[in-house]
Write a protein that holds these residues in place. Sequence first.
Motif, PDB file in Angstrom:
ATOM      1  N   PRO A   1       0.470  -1.280  -0.201  1.00 34.78           N
ATOM      2  CA  PRO A   1       0.109   0.157  -0.210  1.00 34.78           C
ATOM      3  C   PRO A   1       0.925   1.140   0.519  1.00 34.78           C
ATOM      4  CG  PRO A   1       0.526  -0.751   2.526  1.00 34.78           C
ATOM      5  CD  PRO A   1       1.264  -1.672   1.120  1.00 34.78           C
ATOM      6  N   VAL A   2       0.268   2.340   0.123  1.00 34.11           N
ATOM      7  CA  VAL A   2       1.394   4.050   0.968  1.00 34.11           C
ATOM      8  C   VAL A   2       0.634   3.832   2.138  1.00 34.11           C
ATOM      9  CG1 VAL A   2       1.190   6.014   0.824  1.00 34.11           C
ATOM     10  CG2 VAL A   2       1.016   4.729  -1.478  1.00 34.11           C
ATOM     11  N   GLY A   3       1.478   3.891   2.593  1.00 35.81           N
ATOM     12  CA  GLY A   3       1.450   4.400   4.006  1.00 35.81           C
ATOM     13  C   GLY A   3       2.633   3.483   5.197  1.00 35.81           C
ATOM     14  N   CYS A   4       2.324   3.047   6.432  1.00 40.13           N
ATOM     15  CA  CYS A   4       4.129   2.588   6.764  1.00 40.13           C
ATOM     16  C   CYS A   4       4.111   1.454   6.107  1.00 40.13           C
ATOM     17  CB  CYS A   4       3.021   2.341   8.601  1.00 40.13           C
ATOM     18  SG  CYS A   4       3.159   4.360   9.218  1.00 40.13           S
ATOM     19  N   ALA A   5       3.336   0.625   5.683  1.00 43.54           N
ATOM     20  CA  ALA A   5       3.126  -0.364   5.325  1.00 43.54           C
ATOM     21  C   ALA A   5       4.262  -0.518   3.563  1.00 43.54           C
ATOM     22  CB  ALA A   5       2.597  -1.571   5.279  1.00 43.54           C
ATOM     23  N   VAL A   6       4.609   0.804   3.223  1.00 44.95           N
ATOM     24  CA  VAL A   6       5.018   0.955   1.960  1.00 44.95           C
ATOM     25  C   VAL A   6       6.229  -0.036   1.026  1.00 44.95           C
ATOM     26  CG1 VAL A   6       6.143   2.895   2.976  1.00 44.95           C
ATOM     27  CG2 VAL A   6       5.092   2.667   0.332  1.00 44.95           C
ATOM     28  N   PHE A   7       6.456  -0.189   2.302  1.00 43.86           N
ATOM     29  CA  PHE A   7       8.147  -1.048   2.264  1.00 43.86           C
ATOM     30  C   PHE A   7       7.677  -2.457   1.916  1.00 43.86           C
ATOM     31  CE2 PHE A   7      10.175   3.334   3.401  1.00 43.86           C
ATOM     32  CZ  PHE A   7      10.472   3.162   1.707  1.00 43.86           C
ATOM     33  N   ALA A   8       6.430  -2.921   2.578  1.00 45.73           N
ATOM     34  CA  ALA A   8       6.201  -4.663   2.440  1.00 45.73           C
ATOM     35  C   ALA A   8       6.765  -5.269   1.000  1.00 45.73           C
ATOM     36  CB  ALA A   8       4.600  -4.869   2.702  1.00 45.73           C
ATOM     37  N   TYR A   9       6.585  -4.648   0.165  1.00 44.63           N
ATOM     38  CA  TYR A   9       7.501  -5.438  -1.441  1.00 44.63           C
ATOM     39  C   TYR A   9       9.030  -5.858  -0.557  1.00 44.63           C
ATOM     40  CZ  TYR A   9       9.134  -0.948  -2.525  1.00 44.63           C
ATOM     41  OH  TYR A   9       9.665   0.472  -2.036  1.00 44.63           O
ATOM     42  N   ASP A  10       9.519  -5.191  -0.086  1.00 45.02           N
ATOM     43  CA  ASP A  10      10.876  -5.821   0.688  1.00 45.02           C
ATOM     44  C   ASP A  10      10.851  -6.568   2.411  1.00 45.02           C
ATOM     45  OD1 ASP A  10      12.147  -4.293  -1.322  1.00 45.02           O
ATOM     46  OD2 ASP A  10      12.700  -2.805   0.570  1.00 45.02           O
ATOM     47  N   TYR A  11      10.081  -7.161   1.739  1.00 50.07           N
ATOM     48  CA  TYR A  11       9.841  -7.898   3.410  1.00 50.07           C
ATOM     49  C   TYR A  11       9.278  -9.282   3.395  1.00 50.07           C
ATOM     50  CZ  TYR A  11      10.786  -3.162   5.908  1.00 50.07           C
ATOM     51  OH  TYR A  11      11.293  -1.886   6.511  1.00 50.07           O
ATOM     52  N   PHE A  12       8.306  -9.545   2.060  1.00 53.80           N
ATOM     53  CA  PHE A  12       7.115 -10.484   2.463  1.00 53.80           C
ATOM     54  C   PHE A  12       8.613 -11.007   0.885  1.00 53.80           C
ATOM     55  CE2 PHE A  12       3.944  -7.954   3.459  1.00 53.80           C
ATOM     56  CZ  PHE A  12       3.934  -8.577   4.889  1.00 53.80           C
ATOM     57  N   ASN A  13       8.968 -12.307   1.259  1.00 53.83           N
ATOM     58  CA  ASN A  13      10.005 -13.328   0.318  1.00 53.83           C
ATOM     59  C   ASN A  13       8.803 -13.965  -0.287  1.00 53.83           C
ATOM     60  OD1 ASN A  13      11.719 -14.501  -0.586  1.00 53.83           O
ATOM     61  ND2 ASN A  13      11.711 -15.859   1.017  1.00 53.83           N
ATOM     62  N   CYS A  14       8.105 -13.065  -1.466  1.00 59.04           N
ATOM     63  CA  CYS A  14       7.613 -12.753  -2.770  1.00 59.04           C
ATOM     64  C   CYS A  14       7.965 -12.019  -3.551  1.00 59.04           C
ATOM     65  CB  CYS A  14       6.278 -13.700  -2.430  1.00 59.04           C
ATOM     66  SG  CYS A  14       4.974 -12.352  -1.532  1.00 59.04           S
ATOM     67  N   ASP A  15       7.150 -12.201  -5.189  1.00 60.02           N
ATOM     68  CA  ASP A  15       6.903 -11.380  -5.885  1.00 60.02           C
ATOM     69  C   ASP A  15       6.375 -10.204  -5.101  1.00 60.02           C
ATOM     70  OD1 ASP A  15       9.181 -12.720  -7.027  1.00 60.02           O
ATOM     71  OD2 ASP A  15       7.799 -12.966  -9.600  1.00 60.02           O
ATOM     72  N   ALA A  16       6.289  -9.162  -5.593  1.00 61.42           N
ATOM     73  CA  ALA A  16       5.632  -8.127  -5.015  1.00 61.42           C
ATOM     74  C   ALA A  16       5.113  -6.450  -6.189  1.00 61.42           C
ATOM     75  CB  ALA A  16       5.914  -7.055  -3.853  1.00 61.42           C
ATOM     76  N   GLN A  17       3.856  -6.056  -5.979  1.00 66.34           N
ATOM     77  CA  GLN A  17       3.566  -5.349  -6.852  1.00 66.34           C
ATOM     78  C   GLN A  17       3.438  -3.521  -5.469  1.00 66.34           C
ATOM     79  OE1 GLN A  17       1.602  -4.945 -10.311  1.00 66.34           O
ATOM     80  NE2 GLN A  17       1.547  -7.248 -10.882  1.00 66.34           N
ATOM     81  N   GLU A  18       3.602  -2.784  -5.973  1.00 71.11           N
ATOM     82  CA  GLU A  18       3.726  -1.434  -5.207  1.00 71.11           C
ATOM     83  C   GLU A  18       2.158  -0.545  -5.400  1.00 71.11           C
ATOM     84  OE1 GLU A  18       3.871   0.440  -1.972  1.00 71.11           O
ATOM     85  OE2 GLU A  18       3.404   1.718  -3.019  1.00 71.11           O
ATOM     86  N   ALA A  19       1.528  -0.422  -4.751  1.00 74.38           N
ATOM     87  CA  ALA A  19       0.339   0.295  -5.532  1.00 74.38           C
ATOM     88  C   ALA A  19       0.075   1.316  -5.525  1.00 74.38           C
ATOM     89  CB  ALA A  19      -1.186  -0.629  -5.165  1.00 74.38           C
ATOM     90  N   ALA A  20      -1.009   2.553  -6.316  1.00 75.80           N
ATOM     91  CA  ALA A  20      -0.575   3.357  -5.925  1.00 75.80           C
ATOM     92  C   ALA A  20      -1.312   3.762  -4.707  1.00 75.80           C
ATOM     93  CB  ALA A  20      -1.550   4.984  -7.231  1.00 75.80           C
ATOM     94  N   HIS A  21      -2.180   4.930  -3.599  1.00 73.15           N
ATOM     95  CA  HIS A  21      -2.843   5.358  -1.906  1.00 73.15           C
ATOM     96  C   HIS A  21      -4.266   4.625  -2.309  1.00 73.15           C
ATOM     97  CE1 HIS A  21      -2.872   6.211   1.683  1.00 73.15           C
ATOM     98  NE2 HIS A  21      -3.205   7.826   1.713  1.00 73.15           N
ATOM     99  N   GLY A  22      -3.779   3.851  -1.904  1.00 72.05           N
ATOM    100  CA  GLY A  22      -5.680   3.615  -2.110  1.00 72.05           C
ATOM    101  C   GLY A  22      -6.220   1.919  -2.873  1.00 72.05           C
ATOM    102  N   ARG A  23      -5.268   1.859  -4.184  1.00 68.30           N
ATOM    103  CA  ARG A  23      -5.827   1.607  -5.130  1.00 68.30           C
ATOM    104  C   ARG A  23      -5.126  -0.207  -5.049  1.00 68.30           C
ATOM    105  NH1 ARG A  23      -8.256   5.172  -4.813  1.00 68.30           N
ATOM    106  NH2 ARG A  23      -6.637   7.765  -5.617  1.00 68.30           N
TER     107      ARG A  23
END
Lengths: 85, 356, 248
Positions: free
Chosen positions: C49-71
């Motif tokens: 997401p956008v917010g504190c967990a924005v870097f979740a893509y760095d932490y979960f050991n899987c592929d990831a996409q970073e979305a715009a706020h709320g999307r």
Amino acid sequence: MPTTTLSPPASSARERSAPEVIFAEDLCKGCELCITICPTKILKLDTTRVNSRGYHPAIVYNLMECSGCASCAKICPDSVITVRR
Amino acid sequence: MARKLMKGNEAIAAAAINAGCRHFFGYPITPQNEIPEYMSRELPKVGGVYLQAESEVAAINMVYGAAGAGARVLTSSSSPGISLMQEGISYIAGAELPCVLVNIMRAGPGLGGVQPAQADYFQATRGGGHGDYHVVVLAPANLQEAADLTQLAFDLADKYRNPVMVLADGMIGQLMEPVELSPYHPAAGLPPKDWATTGTAQSGGRRRIINSLYLYPDQLEQHIRAIFAKYAEIERTEVRYELHQCDDAEVVIVAYGTTSRIARSAIEKCRRLGLRVGLLRPITLYPFPFAAFPPVIERAKMFLVVEMSMGQMLDDVKIAVAGRKPISFYGRTGGIVPTPEEVVKQVQALLGGPGA
Amino acid sequence: MKTVYEKSPGLTDVPMHYCPGCTHGIIHKLVAESLAELGVLGRTVAVAPVGCAVFAYDYFNCDAQEAAHGRAPAVATGIKRVHPDNIVFTYQGDGDLASIGMAEIVHAAMRGENITVVFVNNAIYGMTGGQMAPTTLVGQPTTTSPLGRNRLGQGAPLRICEMLATIDATAYIARVSVHSIPRLNVAKRAIKKAFQLQVENKGFSLVEVLSTCPTNWGLSPVDSLRWVEQNMIPAYPLGVYKDIEGGT
């Protein structure tokens, strides 16, 4: 990542049965959730030193009382703690 | 496939499917509704997915997700809807994802009207959303070209990992003309989508991250410079335009899309009157065909820019001509399509009299 | 000796940036453990997401996409529709999901989109510095409701689980908390079940996790856990709000 193992020397039968609680100490942020959640209250912050991030790290000060329940490890937001028994 | 009489919107939709597009996300808006309607009917037949989103904002973010997952993906809308998509387009450009966007322009600003216009030129060619980026913009003037450019759009998007927009107007969208869709072969040498998020089991454990966030300014600047290196290559190699009767032209009309068709009719009438008029028609609006201008500037006495707007491409023509020859502008806006006669009158006025 | 607890293979080795004691880290672990235990890490795509967990893509050991706020739910929809065999989840905060992204979450639920949503509710905007959220409690002071949230004019908490449970196509909607070990264990089971339902193509699942924000609440991490128990749970009752399998 440097780790600190706080197992006692395996010199007596009682000590051999004590669980192993391993801290990835440099990940610790000193939040104290583990200290609060521990049912036997055997954790504390080591206020005599700081880790590489500048926090007083959590330690077990009385491993003999540890039941190996791993509550501390489960609550730790930063995956600092590994428990074996 | 034989030539078939189609509506412009349908030709674009059919060409997209022909080019291997299997995912469409959109939201209804006039005058482009035949595109989602066609997709909702035809995509399931080829194993594709049509999804009507709750808004253009959601639709473009679905495009982001699908593009990041490696799909050839399309969305279409019209001016107010494209405005809503700008956030997502910026993210797609920032994350370097390929996708194709269709804007069947209608008159603005605001809710404006549903009649054709070309007043989204600035929005399309200058970026539209926030930040440093461009969308490649292709402007068809007839339906065969609309189909061909739609197919090209998918190749360009994949080649450069950048959104590509097919920019037409309600006239092109609603017009009927014969269209032939030839068997499609993707451009040679398209890069593999080894960055797509399909799960680490497919990548030997290497994590693929789709992202446009760079908190450190030096890293972000480096990222943007890399994107702009692609734009430099696009500007070198992907420029498309058409010159029509420019060799002896005193007046060169610059027009794209619908207005270039009108200009063409006007030129025919002018030539019958003995007026030497030609057409420079940009097909790519970004990259704008600046390089087409110097030889034309040498020979022409003056330029006439014709748009269905208050003068937007005019700015690029001014940059291209750089003060070396006079430029006039004729625009109709608000959904009014100029007639060839109106354009002839402008030429006559420029050349000083009815027969010149 | 056998391992009772160790860091989940569902997490990378990147140290988390969260403030000390923030329960985001705990929730990350529950998600990561669930994915690893279900054996689906290699086909999972996270949407951050956008917010504190924005870097979740760095932490979960899987592929990831970073979305715009709320999307995130829209992005997840795009991913899932391209590769239905991927396990796709969003990880969203309350500002992201319950404010700017309300349309996207409601419509993903309405479509019965076969994704899992981990909704982290800490009643405040953390990343931007403690502003009022749609989930802020009545009377709770924030930097944009300095006198406390006023029911008249600023409104009362949005209850996402209750709202989404009314939507026909949802498969599983639950609210959990991680303020104690028993509660954390319940939360883990709920998150794992939500993913299990996605694996079984049962449709949209969402687990709301009550979380803390020690920094912006102005409380110690330990006091923050108590604040969840004493203040948040009365406003946000825990439980399963929807389960197509009939469990509660």
